[in-house]
Design an enzyme around this catalytic site. Sequence first.
Site, PDB file in Angstrom:
ATOM      1  CB  SER A  88      -0.916   0.232   1.279  1.00 22.23           C
ATOM      2  OG  SER A  88      -1.735  -0.862   1.181  1.00 22.23           O
ATOM      3  CG  HIS A 113      -2.947  -2.232  -3.200  1.00 21.93           C
ATOM      4  ND1 HIS A 113      -1.927  -3.179  -2.993  1.00 21.93           N
ATOM      5  CD2 HIS A 113      -3.047  -1.725  -2.171  1.00 21.93           C
ATOM      6  CE1 HIS A 113      -1.482  -3.149  -1.624  1.00 21.93           C
ATOM      7  NE2 HIS A 113      -2.289  -2.113  -1.316  1.00 21.93           N
ATOM      8  CD  GLU A 159      -8.241  -6.818  -2.244  1.00 17.21           C
ATOM      9  OE1 GLU A 159      -8.673  -6.361  -3.339  1.00 17.21           O
ATOM     10  OE2 GLU A 159      -7.132  -6.763  -1.819  1.00 17.21           O
ATOM     11  CB  ALA A 211       1.456   0.138   4.395  1.00 20.06           C
ATOM     12  CG  MET A 267      -4.645  -5.705   7.307  1.00 21.67           C
ATOM     13  SD  MET A 267      -5.862  -4.553   7.127  1.00 21.67           S
ATOM     14  CE  MET A 267      -5.995  -3.679   8.377  1.00 21.67           C
ATOM     15  CB  SER A 268      -0.517  -8.179   3.151  1.00 26.02           C
ATOM     16  OG  SER A 268       0.759  -7.193   3.319  1.00 26.02           O
TER      17      SER A 268
HETATM   18  N1  HPA Z   1      -2.733  -2.082  11.237  1.00 25.43           N
HETATM   19  C1  HPA Z   1      -2.804  -3.219  10.215  1.00 25.43           C
HETATM   20  N2  HPA Z   1      -2.422  -3.122   9.113  1.00 25.43           N
HETATM   21  C2  HPA Z   1      -1.839  -1.729   8.775  1.00 25.43           C
HETATM   22  C3  HPA Z   1      -1.489  -0.965   9.932  1.00 25.43           C
HETATM   23  C4  HPA Z   1      -1.853  -1.006  11.203  1.00 25.43           C
HETATM   24  O1  HPA Z   1      -1.937  -0.216  12.177  1.00 25.43           O
HETATM   25  N3  HPA Z   1      -1.051   0.349   9.213  1.00 25.43           N
HETATM   26  C5  HPA Z   1      -0.862  -0.034   8.003  1.00 25.43           C
HETATM   27  N4  HPA Z   1      -1.210  -1.328   7.730  1.00 25.43           N
END
Ligand code: HPA
Length: 278
Positions: free
Chosen positions: A33, A64, A89, A116, A217-218
Amino acid sequence: MTAYITLDQIDQAADAIRARSSYSPRIGLILGSGLNSLADSVQKADIIPYGDLPNWPVSTVEGHAGRLVIGELEGQVVFVMQGRIHFYEGYGMSAITLPVRVMNRLGLEILFVTNAAGGVNSDFVPGDVMLITDNLNLMGMTGANPLMGPNIDELGPRFPDMSQAYDRELMGIARQVASKENIQLREGVYCGLSGPSFEGPADLRFLRMIGADAVGMSTVPEVIVARHGGMRVLGFSGISNKANLDGSTVTTHEEVIEAGKVISPKMEKIIRGVLRSL
Ligand code: HPA
């Protein structure tokens, strides 16, 4: 698509890529991201939108782009996923990791992953880059492992080892490059959760307790599939926000994308440096 991906489905996608690009890439990059811009620097690129490929999941998230960029970067032939697909998703684990299976079939040897993430380690500040030294597979521990279902023996073993998921030699090169470029490189354990809701304060206190330095989340499913197929992996988290352990701040996707602007140039320098030395 069936619940579990088959070798035929993987090969259909691999064949469609071979029909559109004559490159034989060695290195794959999955860009997270707000960290997509490196794909725009790929030279003499063949560009394939995900929607053109059979069985390929299409990313739906802002930040994305959703295309494959195959070409030359720092003297290497690279296979870049400009935009990844996440479990939240609604695709199955098998679908979100199909691209890594395809990389395997195309003969790629090395995978770079970026994401990220929220900084759980209290030393981390937004804008930091963290070298991923290991991961916590909370998605897999709760039943969502991308290797569930019949094992595809042509790709790898039923019970793959994960003792050194992130390649020590590649990590060493990344440290050297960061030091030469005067970039502070944090290090730590990345914890993968399904999302899409951000963590609450109790989640984050738990994650800190179990040894997470960053949370996102990945990445973990992709790394498991890459290791199953014998690829060497190097991973970086861009710390986009501080984990909110006491509930006093709010985390937003906009913040994640904004932080990407500070993180991208640093991460790009490190990735380019590692590519040059391979
Ligand atoms: N939590 C989960 N996923 C993320 C975060 C977070 O604080 N920041 C960027 N992706």
